[in-house]
Design an enzyme around this catalytic site. Structure first.
Site, mmCIF file in Angstrom:
data_model
loop_
_atom_site.group_PDB
_atom_site.id
_atom_site.type_symbol
_atom_site.label_atom_id
_atom_site.label_comp_id
_atom_site.label_asym_id
_atom_site.label_seq_id
_atom_site.Cartn_x
_atom_site.Cartn_y
_atom_site.Cartn_z
ATOM 1 N N GLU A 169 25.949 74.819 5.183
ATOM 2 C CA GLU A 169 27.063 73.390 4.383
ATOM 3 C C GLU A 169 27.369 73.061 5.745
ATOM 4 O O GLU A 169 28.460 73.775 6.228
ATOM 5 C CB GLU A 169 28.089 73.747 3.449
ATOM 6 C CG GLU A 169 28.706 72.499 2.922
ATOM 7 C CD GLU A 169 30.169 71.900 1.596
ATOM 8 O OE1 GLU A 169 30.913 73.524 1.913
ATOM 9 O OE2 GLU A 169 29.984 71.396 0.972
ATOM 10 N N CYS A 206 31.377 66.288 -1.275
ATOM 11 C CA CYS A 206 30.594 68.063 -1.480
ATOM 12 C C CYS A 206 28.895 67.589 -2.166
ATOM 13 O O CYS A 206 28.548 67.991 -2.637
ATOM 14 C CB CYS A 206 31.276 68.633 -2.422
ATOM 15 S SG CYS A 206 32.060 67.346 -3.809
ATOM 16 N N GLU A 247 36.002 74.730 -7.655
ATOM 17 C CA GLU A 247 34.475 73.502 -7.317
ATOM 18 C C GLU A 247 34.037 73.965 -6.037
ATOM 19 O O GLU A 247 35.088 73.655 -5.751
ATOM 20 C CB GLU A 247 35.035 72.288 -8.174
ATOM 21 C CG GLU A 247 35.476 71.622 -9.022
ATOM 22 C CD GLU A 247 34.357 72.000 -10.298
ATOM 23 O OE1 GLU A 247 33.154 72.048 -9.867
ATOM 24 O OE2 GLU A 247 34.815 71.972 -11.478
ATOM 25 N N LYS A 255 49.221 71.801 -4.918
ATOM 26 C CA LYS A 255 49.559 72.096 -3.342
ATOM 27 C C LYS A 255 48.030 71.097 -3.151
ATOM 28 O O LYS A 255 46.837 71.257 -2.905
ATOM 29 C CB LYS A 255 49.034 72.932 -2.450
ATOM 30 C CG LYS A 255 49.700 72.778 -1.513
ATOM 31 C CD LYS A 255 49.217 74.505 0.220
ATOM 32 C CE LYS A 255 47.385 74.471 -0.294
ATOM 33 N NZ LYS A 255 47.402 73.893 1.437
HETATM 34 P P1 NAD Z 1 39.181 74.966 2.416
HETATM 35 O O1 NAD Z 1 38.752 75.582 1.320
HETATM 36 O O2 NAD Z 1 39.472 74.555 3.706
HETATM 37 O O3 NAD Z 1 40.946 73.871 1.566
HETATM 38 C C1 NAD Z 1 40.581 73.919 0.199
HETATM 39 C C2 NAD Z 1 42.060 73.486 -0.578
HETATM 40 O O4 NAD Z 1 42.869 75.238 -0.269
HETATM 41 C C3 NAD Z 1 43.439 73.071 0.995
HETATM 42 O O5 NAD Z 1 44.450 72.511 -0.204
HETATM 43 C C4 NAD Z 1 43.983 74.805 1.157
HETATM 44 O O6 NAD Z 1 44.620 74.552 2.548
HETATM 45 C C5 NAD Z 1 44.005 74.963 0.153
HETATM 46 N N1 NAD Z 1 43.681 76.706 0.592
HETATM 47 C C6 NAD Z 1 42.896 77.229 1.694
HETATM 48 N N2 NAD Z 1 43.272 78.955 2.420
HETATM 49 C C7 NAD Z 1 43.494 79.544 0.712
HETATM 50 C C8 NAD Z 1 43.436 80.679 0.533
HETATM 51 N N3 NAD Z 1 43.868 81.071 1.074
HETATM 52 N N4 NAD Z 1 44.417 80.210 -1.078
HETATM 53 C C9 NAD Z 1 45.112 79.518 -1.295
HETATM 54 N N5 NAD Z 1 44.427 78.417 -0.956
HETATM 55 C C10 NAD Z 1 44.001 77.370 0.077
HETATM 56 O O7 NAD Z 1 38.665 73.388 2.325
HETATM 57 P P2 NAD Z 1 38.722 72.121 2.596
HETATM 58 O O8 NAD Z 1 37.917 72.266 4.467
HETATM 59 O O9 NAD Z 1 39.340 71.221 2.010
HETATM 60 O O10 NAD Z 1 37.231 71.179 2.513
HETATM 61 C C11 NAD Z 1 35.759 70.774 2.518
HETATM 62 C C12 NAD Z 1 35.689 72.128 1.137
HETATM 63 O O11 NAD Z 1 35.789 71.690 -0.659
HETATM 64 C C13 NAD Z 1 33.753 71.980 1.189
HETATM 65 O O12 NAD Z 1 33.012 73.370 1.566
HETATM 66 C C14 NAD Z 1 33.465 70.881 0.184
HETATM 67 O O13 NAD Z 1 32.307 70.824 -0.280
HETATM 68 C C15 NAD Z 1 34.415 71.331 -0.615
HETATM 69 N N6 NAD Z 1 34.609 70.515 -1.934
HETATM 70 C C16 NAD Z 1 33.812 70.800 -3.460
HETATM 71 C C17 NAD Z 1 33.673 69.696 -4.034
HETATM 72 C C18 NAD Z 1 33.444 70.273 -5.211
HETATM 73 O O14 NAD Z 1 33.839 69.473 -6.427
HETATM 74 N N7 NAD Z 1 32.477 71.404 -5.649
HETATM 75 C C19 NAD Z 1 34.562 68.566 -4.486
HETATM 76 C C20 NAD Z 1 34.976 68.361 -2.599
HETATM 77 C C21 NAD Z 1 35.131 69.473 -1.680
#
Ligand code: NAD
Length: 481
Positions: A385, A284, A250, A175
């Site tokens: 963050e 990130c 991650e 997804k």
């Molecule tokens: P998010 O956690 O809101 O969503 C990420 C994904 O998870 C989306 O596809 C979302 O639909 C899904 N999701 C949300 N709630 C869920 C649940 N309850 N169960 C399963 N899936 C769920 O994050 P975002 O706002 O899309 O991305 C930004 C964040 O991602 C920032 O905190 C950033 O630091 C992090 N990030 C980390 C890395 C890394 O490699 N460590 C890389 C890129 C982004």
């Protein structure tokens, strides 16, 4: 005409079973340009069924066959670079030029890398001398695995998970973020063209709380590779851990960029502008807390602000744009709220801080790159963050002091260190609590290396053979002869 995105299940493009849809927005002009499925448990079940059907054949296919198909996907991504980069710019607001230079080439490299890596992946053997016995260890695919990715580097991170998962012989239910679904949708067609057997990869669109959570909760999905926010990661871990699923998380970061006065100043300055504001600061790995040694602090402040002032905020489709739109109105408001409260947090805005009105894109979500001077690493600007075009500056006197500040956050994803002193490089590198450290560079990636964070930045490592290890189960076979 509105762009209709469908689920990709069993090699077919299908509507969500509930016929519910979510609007898809273009952040560069705030307009709804299409819709995506609001998938439910039923759609996830269909994807699992398709993956289950494909698994016996795919997991027994030769490594050469898998490698050839992955390499073909890599080539097709390259060939469709313009279309895919346009999709990223439209969905995410990032400059088209950046998507062409970074996101899409990397998505292609992810497949090419694992096309090669799977042919080199081997396992161990141990002869039990004196017992007339021999052990060998096999690495078997897990079965069906779930891959969930965020919006900041849509295809780049989506393929970073999918490529090793399928290379290792698994079938995938994936997804993408509901905010940036278009490039993942286009990937489905590419997989069909490359001859990936039906059901090996299934892409389901929808909200995290429904479609995402249904993937995490599904008993037949054996592992979850998730990239996203720390709060979401913690929620996923609470569901998946009691089910004994393999988990790779991650998560967020609040990365220090530590600058000593003995560094190569020009390189540092140019790279620091990039590590602060690339992709609107929505990476990130961006170095959002800049610590500068006292002796060069005032000079750095002046030079850095002058360089930041040259960055052009603009329409992502304009080739001269350095900083595009933030991904959504909600995210823009969140980032802006930190700026508006920065004085309360002890910060002083040195540059930026305002929304930007772009002609012809008046409803887009644009913000100036923003530099804030802070006095205390414990302030909210340095602890939370923000994930936008904001960096904080702070001077330091001693190595010990800056190490304490660098480590003084709950996160531990990455750090950047600028110095030409080898002894200092070694001392500081060993003390920093991060999974990834760059010295005198930033975001220079070799795909063989382990990638991931410590502390609240996640668990597990992906990249290279680490990813193939994650997506396989170990079995030791002991034979007495
Ligand atoms: P998010 O956690 O809101 O969503 C990420 C994904 O998870 C989306 O596809 C979302 O639909 C899904 N999701 C949300 N709630 C869920 C649940 N309850 N169960 C399963 N899936 C769920 O994050 P975002 O706002 O899309 O991305 C930004 C964040 O991602 C920032 O905190 C950033 O630091 C992090 N990030 C980390 C890395 C890394 O490699 N460590 C890389 C890129 C982004």
């Amino acid at each position: 005409m509105k762009q209709i995105i469908k689920n990709y299940i069993g090699g077919e493009f299908v509507n969500p079973t509930n016929d519910e849809w979510i609007d898809n927005l273009n952040p560069s002009n705030g307009e709804v340009y299409g819709k995506i499925p609001n998938s439910s448990v039923k759609d996830i079940q269909m994807a699992v069924d398709a993956a289950k059907k494909a698994f016996p054949i795919w997991s027994n296919s030769t490594l050469n066959k898998r490698s050839e198909i992955l390499a073909k996907i890599a080539r097709l991504i390259q060939e469709k670079q313009q279309e895919l980069a346009t999709a990223e710019a439209k969905d995410n607001g990032k400059p088209l030029a950046l998507a062409k230079k970074i996101d899409i080439p990397r998505a292609s490299s992810n497949f090419q890398f694992f096309a090669n890596a799977i042919t080199q992946f081997s396992s161990d053997s141990h002869e039990s001398v004196g017992y007339d016995a021999f052990n060998f260890t096999v690495r078997e695919p897990l079965g069906i695995v779930g891959c969930i990715s965020p919006w900041n580097l849509p295809l780049y991170l989506f393929t970073w998970k999918i490529a090793p998962a399928i290379a290792a012989g698994n079938c995938v239910v994936a997804k993408p973020s509901e905010i940036t679904p278009l490039s993942a949708f286009l990937l489905g067609e590419i997989c069909n063209q490359a001859g990936l057997p039906k059901g090996v990869l299934n892409i389901v669109h929808g909200k995290g709380s429904s479609a995402g959570e249904a993937i995490v909760k599904h008993p037949e999905i054996k592992a979850i590779s998730f990239t996203g926010g720390t709060i979401t990661g913690s929620h996923i871990a609470k569901i998946a851990s009691p089910m004994f699923k393999k988990l790779s998380l991650e998560l967020g970061g609040k990365n220090p960029n530590i600058i000593f006065s003995d560094c190569n100043y020009e390189d540092m300055l140019i790279t620091t502008v990039r590590s602060s504001f690339a992709n609107q600061g929505q990476i990130c790995l961006c170095g959002s807390r800049i610590f500068v040694e006292e002796g060069i602090y005032e000079k750095f402040k002046k030079d850095f602000i002058a360089e930041v002032g040259k960055l052009k905020v603009g329409n992502p489709f304009d080739e001269s744009t350095d900083i595009g739109a933030l991904v959504s109105k909600k995210h823009l408001e969140k980032v802006k709220s930190y700026i508006d409260a920065s004085e309360d947090y002890g910060g002083k805005i040195l540059y930026g801080g305002e929304k930007v009105n772009i002609e012809g894109c008046e409803k887009g979500y644009y913000l100036q790159p923003t530099v804030i001077e802070v006095k205390d690493n414990q302030c909210r600007l340095n602890q939370e963050e923000i994930f936008g075009p904001i960096v904080t500056l702070m001077p330091f006197k001693k190595e010990k002091e800056v190490i304490e500040m660098a480590n003084g956050v709950k996160y531990g994803l990455s750090a950047t260190l600028w110095t030409n002193n080898l002894n200092r490089t070694m001392r500081v590198s060993k003390c920093l609590e991060v999974g990834v450290l760059w010295v005198n560079t930033w975001l220079l990636r070799d795909l063989r290396t382990p990638f991931g964070g410590m502390k609240a930045s996640g668990i597990g490592r992906e990249g290279g053979f680490e990813a193939l290890r994650f997506f396989t189960e170990l079995k030791n076979i002991c034979i007495k002869y």
